[in-house]
Design a protein around this motif. Structure first.
Motif, PDB file in Angstrom:
ATOM      1  N   SER A   1       1.035  -1.591  -0.011  1.00 34.17           N
ATOM      2  CA  SER A   1      -0.349  -0.260   0.296  1.00 34.17           C
ATOM      3  C   SER A   1       0.231   1.208  -0.417  1.00 34.17           C
ATOM      4  O   SER A   1       0.241   2.245   0.646  1.00 34.17           O
ATOM      5  CB  SER A   1      -0.258  -0.247   1.240  1.00 34.17           C
ATOM      6  N   SER A   2       1.791   1.398  -0.865  1.00 34.39           N
ATOM      7  CA  SER A   2       2.677   2.092  -0.450  1.00 34.39           C
ATOM      8  C   SER A   2       2.549   2.607  -2.178  1.00 34.39           C
ATOM      9  O   SER A   2       3.620   2.212  -3.223  1.00 34.39           O
ATOM     10  CB  SER A   2       4.643   2.441  -0.759  1.00 34.39           C
ATOM     11  N   PRO A   3       1.781   3.531  -2.828  1.00 31.58           N
ATOM     12  CA  PRO A   3       1.948   4.483  -3.713  1.00 31.58           C
ATOM     13  C   PRO A   3       3.007   4.631  -4.757  1.00 31.58           C
ATOM     14  O   PRO A   3       3.629   5.706  -3.726  1.00 31.58           O
ATOM     15  CB  PRO A   3       0.862   5.727  -4.572  1.00 31.58           C
ATOM     16  N   GLY A   4       3.983   3.933  -5.635  1.00 28.14           N
ATOM     17  CA  GLY A   4       5.063   4.682  -6.158  1.00 28.14           C
ATOM     18  C   GLY A   4       5.688   4.399  -6.157  1.00 28.14           C
ATOM     19  O   GLY A   4       6.914   4.285  -6.844  1.00 28.14           O
ATOM     20  N   GLN A   5       6.048   3.101  -4.856  1.00 29.06           N
ATOM     21  CA  GLN A   5       7.362   2.977  -5.265  1.00 29.06           C
ATOM     22  C   GLN A   5       7.343   1.489  -5.971  1.00 29.06           C
ATOM     23  O   GLN A   5       6.385   0.611  -5.861  1.00 29.06           O
ATOM     24  CB  GLN A   5       7.049   1.794  -3.259  1.00 29.06           C
ATOM     25  N   ALA A   6       8.966   0.827  -5.923  1.00 27.64           N
ATOM     26  CA  ALA A   6       9.026  -0.517  -6.853  1.00 27.64           C
ATOM     27  C   ALA A   6       8.676  -1.422  -5.632  1.00 27.64           C
ATOM     28  O   ALA A   6       9.246  -1.682  -5.195  1.00 27.64           O
ATOM     29  CB  ALA A   6       9.968  -0.129  -7.555  1.00 27.64           C
ATOM     30  N   VAL A   7       8.026  -2.826  -5.828  1.00 32.91           N
ATOM     31  CA  VAL A   7       7.886  -3.603  -4.681  1.00 32.91           C
ATOM     32  C   VAL A   7       7.930  -5.131  -5.522  1.00 32.91           C
ATOM     33  O   VAL A   7       7.933  -5.478  -6.992  1.00 32.91           O
ATOM     34  CB  VAL A   7       6.673  -3.092  -4.262  1.00 32.91           C
ATOM     35  N   HIS A   8       8.911  -5.827  -4.835  1.00 31.78           N
ATOM     36  CA  HIS A   8       8.918  -7.783  -5.319  1.00 31.78           C
ATOM     37  C   HIS A   8       9.194  -8.379  -4.301  1.00 31.78           C
ATOM     38  O   HIS A   8       9.771  -8.438  -3.350  1.00 31.78           O
ATOM     39  CB  HIS A   8      10.442  -7.015  -5.938  1.00 31.78           C
ATOM     40  N   ALA A   9       9.278  -9.381  -4.346  1.00 31.34           N
ATOM     41  CA  ALA A   9       9.554 -11.222  -3.819  1.00 31.34           C
ATOM     42  C   ALA A   9       9.468 -10.637  -2.243  1.00 31.34           C
ATOM     43  O   ALA A   9       9.662 -11.060  -1.464  1.00 31.34           O
ATOM     44  CB  ALA A   9      11.426 -10.569  -3.466  1.00 31.34           C
ATOM     45  N   ALA A  10       7.467 -11.116  -2.818  1.00 33.42           N
ATOM     46  CA  ALA A  10       7.215 -10.999  -1.444  1.00 33.42           C
ATOM     47  C   ALA A  10       7.755 -12.744  -0.988  1.00 33.42           C
ATOM     48  O   ALA A  10       7.177 -13.622  -1.760  1.00 33.42           O
ATOM     49  CB  ALA A  10       5.901 -11.210  -1.650  1.00 33.42           C
ATOM     50  N   SER A  11       7.096 -12.987  -0.066  1.00 27.35           N
ATOM     51  CA  SER A  11       7.317 -14.166   1.172  1.00 27.35           C
ATOM     52  C   SER A  11       5.679 -13.976   1.900  1.00 27.35           C
ATOM     53  O   SER A  11       5.209 -13.585   2.699  1.00 27.35           O
ATOM     54  CB  SER A  11       8.082 -14.857   1.257  1.00 27.35           C
ATOM     55  N   LEU A  12       5.307 -15.592   2.033  1.00 26.51           N
ATOM     56  CA  LEU A  12       4.568 -15.464   3.234  1.00 26.51           C
ATOM     57  C   LEU A  12       4.299 -16.703   4.625  1.00 26.51           C
ATOM     58  O   LEU A  12       5.108 -17.344   4.237  1.00 26.51           O
ATOM     59  CB  LEU A  12       3.676 -16.208   2.744  1.00 26.51           C
ATOM     60  N   VAL A  13       4.028 -15.930   5.291  1.00 24.53           N
ATOM     61  CA  VAL A  13       4.132 -17.327   7.064  1.00 24.53           C
ATOM     62  C   VAL A  13       2.598 -17.202   7.352  1.00 24.53           C
ATOM     63  O   VAL A  13       1.847 -15.750   7.916  1.00 24.53           O
ATOM     64  CB  VAL A  13       4.874 -17.009   7.489  1.00 24.53           C
ATOM     65  N   GLU A  14       2.126 -18.190   7.738  1.00 23.95           N
ATOM     66  CA  GLU A  14       1.067 -17.954   8.786  1.00 23.95           C
ATOM     67  C   GLU A  14       1.068 -17.818  10.252  1.00 23.95           C
ATOM     68  O   GLU A  14       2.019 -18.869  10.793  1.00 23.95           O
ATOM     69  CB  GLU A  14      -0.466 -19.255   8.249  1.00 23.95           C
ATOM     70  N   LEU A  15       0.034 -16.682  11.473  1.00 22.92           N
ATOM     71  CA  LEU A  15       0.517 -16.972  12.320  1.00 22.92           C
ATOM     72  C   LEU A  15      -0.113 -17.652  13.031  1.00 22.92           C
ATOM     73  O   LEU A  15      -0.947 -18.660  12.468  1.00 22.92           O
ATOM     74  CB  LEU A  15      -0.245 -15.496  13.035  1.00 22.92           C
ATOM     75  N   ARG A  16      -0.088 -17.612  14.628  1.00 19.64           N
ATOM     76  CA  ARG A  16      -0.229 -18.482  15.543  1.00 19.64           C
ATOM     77  C   ARG A  16      -2.165 -18.441  15.277  1.00 19.64           C
ATOM     78  O   ARG A  16      -2.571 -19.566  15.893  1.00 19.64           O
ATOM     79  CB  ARG A  16      -0.523 -18.498  16.477  1.00 19.64           C
ATOM     80  N   ASP A  17      -2.818 -17.040  14.653  1.00 20.59           N
ATOM     81  CA  ASP A  17      -4.270 -17.056  15.192  1.00 20.59           C
ATOM     82  C   ASP A  17      -4.561 -17.298  13.500  1.00 20.59           C
ATOM     83  O   ASP A  17      -5.859 -16.668  14.011  1.00 20.59           O
ATOM     84  CB  ASP A  17      -4.597 -15.496  16.126  1.00 20.59           C
ATOM     85  N   GLY A  18      -4.343 -17.533  12.982  1.00 21.47           N
ATOM     86  CA  GLY A  18      -4.689 -18.511  11.276  1.00 21.47           C
ATOM     87  C   GLY A  18      -4.611 -16.792  10.502  1.00 21.47           C
ATOM     88  O   GLY A  18      -4.684 -16.658   9.478  1.00 21.47           O
ATOM     89  N   ARG A  19      -3.913 -15.910  11.314  1.00 19.95           N
ATOM     90  CA  ARG A  19      -4.350 -14.062  10.156  1.00 19.95           C
ATOM     91  C   ARG A  19      -2.371 -14.818   8.977  1.00 19.95           C
ATOM     92  O   ARG A  19      -1.854 -15.859   9.216  1.00 19.95           O
ATOM     93  CB  ARG A  19      -4.031 -13.389  10.682  1.00 19.95           C
ATOM     94  N   LEU A  20      -2.643 -14.080   8.431  1.00 18.59           N
ATOM     95  CA  LEU A  20      -1.084 -14.246   7.520  1.00 18.59           C
ATOM     96  C   LEU A  20      -0.679 -13.174   8.057  1.00 18.59           C
ATOM     97  O   LEU A  20      -0.963 -11.410   7.937  1.00 18.59           O
ATOM     98  CB  LEU A  20      -1.640 -14.373   6.246  1.00 18.59           C
ATOM     99  N   ARG A  21       1.162 -13.017   7.312  1.00 12.98           N
ATOM    100  CA  ARG A  21       1.837 -11.864   7.646  1.00 12.98           C
ATOM    101  C   ARG A  21       3.080 -12.199   6.536  1.00 12.98           C
ATOM    102  O   ARG A  21       3.148 -13.534   5.723  1.00 12.98           O
ATOM    103  CB  ARG A  21       2.908 -11.824   8.504  1.00 12.98           C
ATOM    104  N   ALA A  22       2.926 -11.082   5.458  1.00 12.37           N
ATOM    105  CA  ALA A  22       3.522 -11.377   3.798  1.00 12.37           C
ATOM    106  C   ALA A  22       4.449 -10.712   4.151  1.00 12.37           C
ATOM    107  O   ALA A  22       4.485  -8.369   5.090  1.00 12.37           O
ATOM    108  CB  ALA A  22       2.911 -10.430   3.214  1.00 12.37           C
ATOM    109  N   VAL A  23       6.158 -10.591   3.492  1.00 10.23           N
ATOM    110  CA  VAL A  23       7.149  -9.354   3.265  1.00 10.23           C
ATOM    111  C   VAL A  23       7.790  -9.070   2.266  1.00 10.23           C
ATOM    112  O   VAL A  23       7.701 -10.355   1.644  1.00 10.23           O
ATOM    113  CB  VAL A  23       8.803 -10.543   4.315  1.00 10.23           C
ATOM    114  N   TRP A  24       7.729  -8.357   2.295  1.00 12.23           N
ATOM    115  CA  TRP A  24       8.876  -7.625   0.098  1.00 12.23           C
ATOM    116  C   TRP A  24      10.011  -7.128   0.597  1.00 12.23           C
ATOM    117  O   TRP A  24      10.315  -6.160   1.636  1.00 12.23           O
ATOM    118  CB  TRP A  24       7.246  -7.725  -0.104  1.00 12.23           C
ATOM    119  N   PHE A  25      10.199  -6.306  -0.553  1.00 11.10           N
ATOM    120  CA  PHE A  25      11.139  -5.370  -0.489  1.00 11.10           C
ATOM    121  C   PHE A  25      10.595  -4.403  -1.176  1.00 11.10           C
ATOM    122  O   PHE A  25       9.760  -4.449  -2.137  1.00 11.10           O
ATOM    123  CB  PHE A  25      13.046  -5.914  -0.948  1.00 11.10           C
TER     124      PHE A  25
END
Length: 448
Positions: free
Chosen positions: A71-95
């Motif tokens: 959700s950062s307009p104008g940025q170049a984003v790439h290479a995301a990965s995912l993990v499931e949290l203990r409460d069932g939500r998801l956390r994503a990371v990317w550069f």
């Protein structure tokens, strides 16, 4: 002023070098053999209800729901990965940054809400300054974050960073979180070689061994290219590494475990223009010689996952050139993906190599606004994509760098780069997808 070693000094230096190599070889011989792989748990999926707003895939054979993550307009984003949290939500990371490899690139993260259908605001986990302070060394650029659940229940984040030169001079930095990614330990270097410790990069998801060690697929780009699997202990130290033979053009390996002793690896290839593959039948102690599969590969990353029913999935760009089609492949445990009918998740509107600048801006703006993006933000997102993927009056459409994860409720989650300007998340039911695909005319059964 020039200095010259004496003959004695030269012989002494040479002796030290030989001793260092001998010591490294002795340590390798002392390493314990690999333990059996820990396959995906055979859990029964929870009751799944259809999400409120679904869209049909481009080939019309299955439905899924999709949301934007970043959700950062104008940025170049790439290479995301995912993990499931203990409460069932998801956390994503990317550069994210002004461009790939820029000094302002940061590692970003976002978490879904309780229903898993909406992503919250993104936050910064690491930047160059944080890494420099933690590592006590200069950091020129960073990228390719991979997040995963460690055997002890904590979260581990691996990141690629460069101090000198390009990506071929990379090393891996890692950090640990014991509060589901809210806070992180000081970054530490992953020592993969006693000499220089450079040219090791990460992209694929790790696997687990029965003794609690982690198998991390990595790759090298310096002088020659090849894939490896690192064995990492609970303290984050590399205790062994096995090169995948014949993977001279193989990059970004993905490991799919099909049994306690058996696994397959699939790799991106820049030279062969084909998806490369290898296998092991002894829990990774040895791998077969890499060979080309029947699937083309446009020098682009892929992703893989093994579901709780044992089926195997790949996400990839199934074309010899360009990254304008993103598809899923499915096969049985240990089966072959050759001959499997691809299920298209996303594709360009006209499947041409280039799209006119006017059409490109129109297509991107339409989808952004359809997902509730404000006009000013849409302009910034389109400007970022245009800056990276357009030349003259034509543009390349890109859906790339996928990452796959199955959550405990049975859904399959796919995140990928959307036109280099947003990270996109697709959620689908793998059972319904398989049923719909099998019922489609011209379907090719998985593994045939």
């Amino acid at each position: 002023m020039n200095f010259k070693l004496s003959g004695v000094s030269e012989r002494f230096a040479a002796a030290l070098l030989v001793l260092a190599f001998a010591l490294a070889g002795w340590k390798i011989l002392q390493r314990p053999p690999a333990s059996p792989f820990v396959a995906a748990p055979a859990i029964k999926p929870l009751l799944r209800t259809a999400p409120p707003a679904q869209q049909r895939s481009p080939d019309s054979r299955f439905r899924f729901d999709a949301q934007f993550v970043s959700s950062s307009p104008g940025q170049a984003v790439h290479a995301a990965s995912l993990v499931e949290l203990r409460d069932g939500r998801l956390r994503a990371v990317w550069f994210s940054g002004s461009r790939e490899g820029a000094g302002d690139v940061t590692i970003q993260s976002a978490v879904t809400d309780a229903t898993g259908l909406r992503w919250g605001a993104e936050s910064t986990l690491f930047d160059r300054q944080t890494l420099q302070q933690g590592l006590w060394r200069y950091v020129k650029k960073l990228g390719n974050p991979v997040i995963a659940r460690a055997p002890d229940g904590s979260l581990t984040l691996w990141m690629v960073n460069v101090s000198l030169g390009g990506w071929a001079g990379s090393s891996i930095t890692w950090a640990r979180s014991t509060d589901e990614g809210v806070t992180w330990s000081a970054p530490r270097r992953l020592v993969t070689s006693p000499f220089l410790n450079i040219s090791t990069l990460v992209k694929g998801a790790p696997v687990s061994f029965g003794n609690g060690e982690t198998g991390l697929p990595v790759y090298h780009e310096f002088v020659t290219k090849f894939g490896e699997v690192l064995r990492i202990n609970a303290q984050g130290q590399v205790v062994d590494k096995i090169r995948i033979p014949g993977s001279r053009t193989g990059l970004q390996p993905v490991v799919l475990v099909s049994g306690p002793e058996k696994a397959q690896v699939y790799m991106r290839s820049g030279n062969a223009r084909a998806l490369m593959t290898s296998g092991t039948t002894d829990a990774g102690k040895t791998w077969s010689t890499t060979h080309a599969s029947l699937w083309p590969n446009p020098d682009s990353a892929l992703a893989g996952a093994v579901t709780n029913t044992g089926t195997q999935w790949l996400a990839l760009n199934p074309a010899p050139r360009d990254r304008e089609i993103l598809a899923l492949l499915q096969t049985g445990a240990g089966g072959s993906f050759d001959g499997v009918a691809p299920w298209v998740v996303e594709s360009s509107a006209n499947l041409r190599a280039r799209t006119s600048l006017a059409d490109y801006e129109r297509l991107l703006t339409q989808e952004l606004k359809a997902r509730g993006t404000r006009d000013d933000e849409a302009r910034d997102y389109v400007a970022s994509a245009r800056r990276q993927l357009c030349g003259g009056q034509s543009c390349s459409q890109e859906f790339s760098y996928p990452y796959l994860l199955q959550s405990r409720d049975g859904y399959l989650h796919l995140v990928y780069t959307w036109h280099r300007t947003r990270i996109k998340h697709v959620r689908l039911d793998p059972l319904q997808t398989l049923e719909a695909a099998q019922a489609a005319p011209g379907h090719v059964s998985p593994g045939k």
